[in-house]
Design a protein around this motif. Structure first.
Motif, PDB file in Angstrom:
ATOM      1  N   UNK A 152       0.807  -1.218   0.000  1.00  0.00           N
ATOM      2  CA  UNK A 152       0.000   0.000   0.000  1.00  0.00           C
ATOM      3  C   UNK A 152       0.840   1.269   0.000  1.00  0.00           C
ATOM      4  N   UNK A 153       2.159   1.126   0.164  1.00  0.00           N
ATOM      5  CA  UNK A 153       3.034   2.308   0.174  1.00  0.00           C
ATOM      6  C   UNK A 153       3.633   2.593  -1.198  1.00  0.00           C
ATOM      7  N   UNK A 154       3.357   1.742  -2.151  1.00  0.00           N
ATOM      8  CA  UNK A 154       3.865   2.000  -3.499  1.00  0.00           C
ATOM      9  C   UNK A 154       3.250   3.292  -4.027  1.00  0.00           C
ATOM     10  N   UNK A 155       4.094   4.150  -4.563  1.00  0.00           N
ATOM     11  CA  UNK A 155       3.630   5.421  -5.094  1.00  0.00           C
ATOM     12  C   UNK A 155       3.480   6.515  -4.045  1.00  0.00           C
ATOM     13  N   UNK A 156       3.847   6.242  -2.788  1.00  0.00           N
ATOM     14  CA  UNK A 156       3.675   7.196  -1.699  1.00  0.00           C
ATOM     15  C   UNK A 156       5.001   7.876  -1.341  1.00  0.00           C
ATOM     16  N   UNK A 157       4.877   9.001  -0.627  1.00  0.00           N
ATOM     17  CA  UNK A 157       6.057   9.695  -0.091  1.00  0.00           C
ATOM     18  C   UNK A 157       6.394   9.100   1.270  1.00  0.00           C
ATOM     19  N   UNK A 158       7.588   8.547   1.389  1.00  0.00           N
ATOM     20  CA  UNK A 158       7.995   7.856   2.613  1.00  0.00           C
ATOM     21  C   UNK A 158       9.219   8.547   3.200  1.00  0.00           C
ATOM     22  N   UNK A 195      10.664  -1.029  -3.218  1.00  0.00           N
ATOM     23  CA  UNK A 195       9.946   0.168  -2.796  1.00  0.00           C
ATOM     24  C   UNK A 195      10.726   1.445  -3.089  1.00  0.00           C
ATOM     25  N   UNK A 196      12.036   1.327  -3.235  1.00  0.00           N
ATOM     26  CA  UNK A 196      12.846   2.499  -3.587  1.00  0.00           C
ATOM     27  C   UNK A 196      12.510   3.000  -4.985  1.00  0.00           C
ATOM     28  N   UNK A 197      12.124   2.068  -5.862  1.00  0.00           N
ATOM     29  CA  UNK A 197      11.771   2.433  -7.233  1.00  0.00           C
ATOM     30  C   UNK A 197      10.302   2.802  -7.374  1.00  0.00           C
ATOM     31  N   UNK A 198       9.473   2.265  -6.482  1.00  0.00           N
ATOM     32  CA  UNK A 198       8.026   2.410  -6.626  1.00  0.00           C
ATOM     33  C   UNK A 198       7.421   3.467  -5.707  1.00  0.00           C
ATOM     34  N   UNK A 199       8.256   4.169  -4.937  1.00  0.00           N
ATOM     35  CA  UNK A 199       7.760   5.210  -4.035  1.00  0.00           C
ATOM     36  C   UNK A 199       8.671   6.427  -4.136  1.00  0.00           C
ATOM     37  N   UNK A 200       8.388   7.434  -3.346  1.00  0.00           N
ATOM     38  CA  UNK A 200       9.235   8.632  -3.303  1.00  0.00           C
ATOM     39  C   UNK A 200       9.859   8.742  -1.916  1.00  0.00           C
ATOM     40  N   UNK A 201      11.027   8.145  -1.721  1.00  0.00           N
ATOM     41  CA  UNK A 201      11.657   8.229  -0.396  1.00  0.00           C
ATOM     42  C   UNK A 201      12.221   9.623  -0.144  1.00  0.00           C
ATOM     43  N   UNK A 202      12.048  10.086   1.089  1.00  0.00           N
ATOM     44  CA  UNK A 202      12.577  11.386   1.516  1.00  0.00           C
ATOM     45  C   UNK A 202      13.509  11.120   2.689  1.00  0.00           C
ATOM     46  N   UNK A 208       3.115  16.147   5.216  1.00  0.00           N
ATOM     47  CA  UNK A 208       3.790  16.152   3.921  1.00  0.00           C
ATOM     48  C   UNK A 208       4.367  14.781   3.547  1.00  0.00           C
ATOM     49  N   UNK A 209       4.201  13.806   4.420  1.00  0.00           N
ATOM     50  CA  UNK A 209       4.638  12.445   4.142  1.00  0.00           C
ATOM     51  C   UNK A 209       3.479  11.479   4.383  1.00  0.00           C
ATOM     52  N   UNK A 210       3.414  10.437   3.575  1.00  0.00           N
ATOM     53  CA  UNK A 210       2.365   9.426   3.747  1.00  0.00           C
ATOM     54  C   UNK A 210       2.748   8.389   4.804  1.00  0.00           C
ATOM     55  N   UNK A 211       4.048   8.234   5.017  1.00  0.00           N
ATOM     56  CA  UNK A 211       4.552   7.268   5.998  1.00  0.00           C
ATOM     57  C   UNK A 211       5.960   7.678   6.376  1.00  0.00           C
ATOM     58  N   UNK A 212       6.458   7.127   7.478  1.00  0.00           N
ATOM     59  CA  UNK A 212       7.827   7.430   7.883  1.00  0.00           C
ATOM     60  C   UNK A 212       8.447   6.192   8.518  1.00  0.00           C
TER      61      UNK A 212
END
Length: 326
Positions: free
Chosen positions: A127-133, A159-166, A181-185
């Motif tokens: 469920x975190x694919x495509x999210x800002x983490x 998940x590094x390729x399928x999400x936006x890690x911050x 500003x983040x969907x998960x951390x």
């Protein structure tokens, strides 16, 4: 300073907060110079040891070396400004590969977590694919490396390729998460506990990730580290320190009053926050280290090397069971 890289020195910044220590011949016979990050969990342990009179009971003199960060603690040990530090065994394993005769005894199995807002629909890594983490640390942080491996195993995708890690320091990504500003951390356990107390939800613990990758039991990643030769040659009573740690943790495992006593060090804003941190800490108290833990540590080391952990691979690290004090 022996074999400490320029990168480590820069990372340490103003490494030692305390004044330079006296040479060991001028210290008490039963003294151990133990590094501690100000207000970190080791400081809670030290306060409990002293408040309960455990140091006097076991015949130990604790000489606390306050440091600014884990990088500073590493420098303190390698430069003989501290006898014992608390750090992760993967760092100690790298140093053994370089020729340092370090030993490790477990301190905590507490690990971080992936936190999401309470009302987030996310229930699994998919469920975190495509999210800002938000990720506490950098792209080579071990928790992030393991989470990436877990996502590939569970979903077939990185998940590094399928999400936006911050990436950022733990306080920074925590504030970004709080601001929405983040969907998960993915954060360290102390920050995860504080977020949980504020209403965030633990979607996935790093313990679940480690188990999911086939490593069991979960070996304590953090522990006491010292030079075996220095301890033997100088008669540093590490055994008394480990005994004091066990007795203090027995108090912290059962006494809520002991947590009220160290509340000022933890810097909480509510009873709920204190309780969350207390529960995370208690869950991480270890029962010691044996053959099963050594086998699990070997599996994790090989897994990290296989996943391309830059520091382990770059240093040519190989597993050495003699690192672990049993």
């Amino acid at each position: 300073m022996t074999d400490v890289t320029r990168r480590q020195a820069i990372a340490a910044g103003t490494a030692l907060l305390a004044a330079p220590l006296l040479p060991r011949p001028l210290l008490a016979a039963n003294a151990v110079r133990l590094s501690s990050i100000r207000s970190g969990s080791v400081s809670w342990l030290i306060e409990t040891i002293r408040a309960e009179g455990i140091d006097k009971k076991v015949g130990l003199t604790l000489d606390v070396v306050e440091v600014a960060s884990s990088a500073a603690a590493s420098i303190a040990l390698l430069s003989d400004s501290a006898d014992v530090i608390v750090s992760d065994w993967t760092w100690a394993m790298r140093q053994r590969s370089k020729g340092y005769d370090l030993k490790f005894a477990p301190y905590s199995t507490a690990l971080g977590s992936v936190m999401v807002p309470q009302k987030s629909p996310a229930q699994s890594i998919a469920d975190l694919m495509g999210k800002r983490i938000g990720v506490a640390g950098t792209g080579i942080d071990k928790s992030w490396i393991l989470l990436r491996a877990y996502s590939r195993k569970m979903t077939g995708k990185d998940i590094a390729d399928e999400s936006e890690p911050v990436f950022g320091a733990a306080p920074l990504v925590t504030e970004e998460f709080r601001s929405g500003r983040l969907d998960a951390v993915l954060n360290f356990w102390t920050y995860a506990a504080r977020l949980q107390a504020e209403g965030a939800r633990q979607m996935l613990s790093m313990a679940d990730v480690v188990h999911g990758l086939g490593v069991s039991p979960i070996p304590a990643l953090v522990g006491f580290i010292w030079s075996d030769k220095e301890v033997r040659d100088k008669g540093i009573p590490v055994d008394k320190l480990l005994l004091a740690e066990r007795e203090a943790n027995a108090v912290l495992a059962t006494s809520d009053a002991a947590w009220q006593r160290i509340r000022p060090l933890i810097r909480v804003t509510s009873d709920r926050e204190l309780e969350a941190i207390r529960d995370y800490y208690r869950a991480g108290i270890t029962d010691g280290w044996g053959a099963n833990e050594t086998a699990a540590a070997e599996k994790m080391t090989n897994l990290l090397i296989e996943l391309g952990d830059a520091e382990l691979v770059g240093d040519g690290t190989r597993f050495d069971q003699n690192l672990f004090h049993t």
